[in-house]
Design an enzyme around this catalytic site. Structure first.
Site, PDB file in Angstrom:
ATOM      1  N   ASP A  12       0.868  -1.158   0.171  1.00  0.00           N
ATOM      2  CA  ASP A  12       0.024  -0.034  -0.045  1.00  0.00           C
ATOM      3  C   ASP A  12       1.050   1.215  -0.054  1.00  0.00           C
ATOM      4  OD1 ASP A  12      -2.315   1.886   0.533  1.00  0.00           O
ATOM      5  OD2 ASP A  12      -1.860   1.764   2.641  1.00  0.00           O
ATOM      6  N   ARG A  13       0.467   2.370  -0.469  1.00  0.00           N
ATOM      7  CA  ARG A  13       1.451   3.675  -0.527  1.00  0.00           C
ATOM      8  C   ARG A  13       1.205   4.413   0.761  1.00  0.00           C
ATOM      9  NH1 ARG A  13       0.032   8.404  -4.683  1.00  0.00           N
ATOM     10  NH2 ARG A  13      -0.994   9.334  -2.764  1.00  0.00           N
ATOM     11  N   ASP A  14       0.032   5.046   0.919  1.00  0.00           N
ATOM     12  CA  ASP A  14      -0.237   5.924   2.119  1.00  0.00           C
ATOM     13  C   ASP A  14      -0.032   5.368   3.496  1.00  0.00           C
ATOM     14  OD1 ASP A  14      -0.262   8.171   0.257  1.00  0.00           O
ATOM     15  OD2 ASP A  14      -2.387   7.414  -0.472  1.00  0.00           O
ATOM     16  N   GLU A  65       0.984   9.255   5.549  1.00  0.00           N
ATOM     17  CA  GLU A  65      -0.372   9.364   5.402  1.00  0.00           C
ATOM     18  C   GLU A  65      -0.731  10.952   5.621  1.00  0.00           C
ATOM     19  OE1 GLU A  65      -2.960   7.081   4.639  1.00  0.00           O
ATOM     20  OE2 GLU A  65      -4.460   8.728   4.815  1.00  0.00           O
ATOM     21  N   THR A  77      -2.568   1.102  -4.718  1.00  0.00           N
ATOM     22  CA  THR A  77      -3.144   2.082  -3.975  1.00  0.00           C
ATOM     23  C   THR A  77      -4.510   2.557  -4.414  1.00  0.00           C
ATOM     24  OG1 THR A  77      -2.555   4.326  -3.262  1.00  0.00           O
ATOM     25  CG2 THR A  77      -1.523   3.832  -5.129  1.00  0.00           C
ATOM     26  N   ASN A  78      -5.288   2.964  -3.537  1.00  0.00           N
ATOM     27  CA  ASN A  78      -6.569   3.624  -3.767  1.00  0.00           C
ATOM     28  C   ASN A  78      -6.232   4.950  -4.027  1.00  0.00           C
ATOM     29  OD1 ASN A  78      -7.819   1.090  -3.693  1.00  0.00           O
ATOM     30  ND2 ASN A  78      -8.732   1.472  -1.858  1.00  0.00           N
ATOM     31  N   GLN A  79      -6.729   5.535  -5.177  1.00  0.00           N
ATOM     32  CA  GLN A  79      -6.480   7.176  -5.108  1.00  0.00           C
ATOM     33  C   GLN A  79      -7.653   7.718  -5.745  1.00  0.00           C
ATOM     34  OE1 GLN A  79      -3.962   8.947  -4.265  1.00  0.00           O
ATOM     35  NE2 GLN A  79      -2.857   7.083  -3.520  1.00  0.00           N
ATOM     36  N   ARG A 131     -10.794  -0.919  -6.651  1.00  0.00           N
ATOM     37  CA  ARG A 131     -10.525  -0.536  -5.287  1.00  0.00           C
ATOM     38  C   ARG A 131     -10.432  -1.422  -4.379  1.00  0.00           C
ATOM     39  NH1 ARG A 131     -11.181   4.316  -2.661  1.00  0.00           N
ATOM     40  NH2 ARG A 131     -12.471   4.050  -0.793  1.00  0.00           N
ATOM     41  N   LYS A 132      -9.400  -1.400  -3.528  1.00  0.00           N
ATOM     42  CA  LYS A 132      -9.265  -2.473  -2.354  1.00  0.00           C
ATOM     43  C   LYS A 132     -10.511  -2.162  -1.207  1.00  0.00           C
ATOM     44  CE  LYS A 132      -5.329  -0.607  -1.720  1.00  0.00           C
ATOM     45  NZ  LYS A 132      -3.716  -0.268  -1.085  1.00  0.00           N
ATOM     46  N   ASP A 186      -1.617  -0.899   5.806  1.00  0.00           N
ATOM     47  CA  ASP A 186      -2.041  -0.400   7.152  1.00  0.00           C
ATOM     48  C   ASP A 186      -3.555  -0.524   7.499  1.00  0.00           C
ATOM     49  OD1 ASP A 186      -2.638   1.541   5.349  1.00  0.00           O
ATOM     50  OD2 ASP A 186      -1.975   3.282   6.560  1.00  0.00           O
TER      51      ASP A 186
HETATM   52 ZN   LIG Z   1     -10.951   1.254  -9.255  1.00  0.00          ZN
END
Ligand SMILES: [Zn+2]
Length: 416
Positions: free
Chosen positions: A252-254, A260, A294-296, A355-356, A381
């Site tokens: 995961d990114r953030d 975060e 990552t969800n953005q 989307r996770k 996280d």
């Molecule tokens: Zn998506």
């Protein structure tokens, strides 16, 4: 289809070798590097070679002869004076009337030549460049690609201190169409990376980057020579061919890689969490892919454009590069299921499968890079990260504490 090998490189002294020999003849386990190249091409059915030889080139032609010993055919072109990496190609316009591979003679590699050729043909490219991330992008020649893989710009070293880019380095292996040769003046010294490719780009030719994580290294220094020898012996060079699946660590990114920040949408907001460089370097060294998922929703919310997000990821790769670490790929979900925000972009306000906790990004990565999910890990996280890993069929999914220094390092050392 021909394979042209540029083997005119000056002689070199590698510690293990007593006398001066052409670079292409440097032995690994008693066999010249160039011989490994011939064997790889032969394995993929490419048997027509053209060796460009120069300095001490007789050593090469005496060893390989007409190639029949290897079941291939080898022609030679001898440079009377060194013309750089590209100059000699200028004399070969009549011989090279179809697309051809270009190897350097001092490169140790193993890659799926058919996959690269298919890519080249699918793009109708005038030239295709083999690209990969490395652990020192700050002093490497960088190639800037658009989202379709087309070359936008070359950033050759040296770079300024504040240079930001994706970690996409020219590995010095190509497929050229004969059109490329038009950019080479006969008898004039020139270099493929410095002169020819930039001239092609300026002329509006279609240059494409073929991104791959297969093994390809040249022999710069004695240290590198010993490292490469070890990689050949241990089977690492062959094992990294993309026909073999590899495991990944999905990240995961953030909150895991970068601090975060609520709805991060400016590059200056991006900061690495302490210990992340070391953690990702550890993943790299263990032979796992490091893949960001990552969800953005900042895209759907219209707080950030795709170009801005791309620049944020370039900055992330640059910061990691300074710590000698790299991510292999980044996947983001631009969607968000809930509409109702005044500024939103309708086209991204959908219920998607990326989307996770949905596993879409992990499944796409697995498909793109031949990743074995059953040997892979997911680290995030949030519970939705863990779920995404489980939904994708990862071996294990781990939740670490958001923004905690060295949490990622601890986690990767506990699993790899
Ligand atoms: Zn998506």
């Amino acid at each position: 289809m021909r394979v042209v090998v540029i083997a005119g490189g000056k002689g070199t002294r590698i510690a293990a070798v007593n006398s001066e020999i052409p670079k292409a003849m440097i032995p690994i386990d008693g066999k010249p590097i160039l011989e490994y190249e011939v064997e790889i091409a032969k394995r993929y059915g490419f048997t027509e070679f053209l060796f460009i030889i120069g300095y001490m080139g007789d050593r090469i032609s005496e060893y390989f002869g007409d190639g029949s010993k290897w079941g291939v055919s080898i022609e030679y072109f001898k440079e009377e004076k060194p013309l750089g990496t590209a100059g000699a190609l200028g004399y070969l316009k009549e011989k090279l009337t179809e697309d051809f591979f270009v190897f350097y003679g001092d490169t140790v590699m193993d890659f799926d030549m058919r996959a690269m050729l298919e890519y080249h043909q699918s793009k109708h490219a005038d030239a295709t460049l083999f690209l990969h991330p490395n652990d020192h992008p700050y002093d490497s020649d960088i190639v800037d690609l658009d989202s379709g893989g087309k070359v936008r710009k070359f950033f050759n070293k040296p770079h300024t201190e504040d240079f930001i880019s994706h970690n996409m380095v020219n590995a010095a292996l190509f497929i050229f169409s004969p059109k490329v040769l038009d950019k080479i003046e006969v008898g004039v010294k020139s270099h493929i990376e410095k002169n020819v490719l930039p001239a092609c780009l300026e002329d509006g030719m279609n240059l494409y980057g073929y991104v791959s994580f297969e093994y390809i290294k040249d022999m710069g220094t004695p240290d590198r020579y010993y490292a490469v020898c070890e990689d050949v012996r241990s089977g690492k060079v062959a094992r990294m061919n993309r026909i073999y699946s590899r495991p990944a660590v999905f990240l995961d990114r953030d909150g895991v890689i970068s601090k975060e920040v609520d709805l991060l949408c400016k590059p200056e907001q991006l900061e690495l969490i302490e210990g992340v460089g070391e953690a990702i370097r550890y993943i790299n060294e263990k032979g796992y892919f490091a893949v960001v998922v990552t969800n953005q929703p900042v895209i759907a919310r219209n707080l950030c454009s795709l170009e801005e997000l791309d620049f944020i990821h370039a900055k992330l790769e640059t910061l990691l590069g300074h710590e000698r670490a790299y991510v292999n790929a980044t996947y983001y979900c631009p969607h968000h299921p809930d509409s109702g925000y005044p500024e939103e972009r309708k086209e991204y306000k959908i219920k998607c499968d990326c989307r996770k906790p949905a596993p879409g990004m992990l499944l796409k990565a697995a498909d793109d890079w031949n990743i074995d999910l059953s040997r892979s890990y997911m680290i995030g996280d949030r519970p939705s990260d863990v779920k995404a890993g489980e939904n994708a069929g990862c071996k294990q999914s781990i939740q670490i504490e958001m923004n905690k220094p060295f949490a990622l390092l601890e986690a990767v050392k506990s699993i790899l």
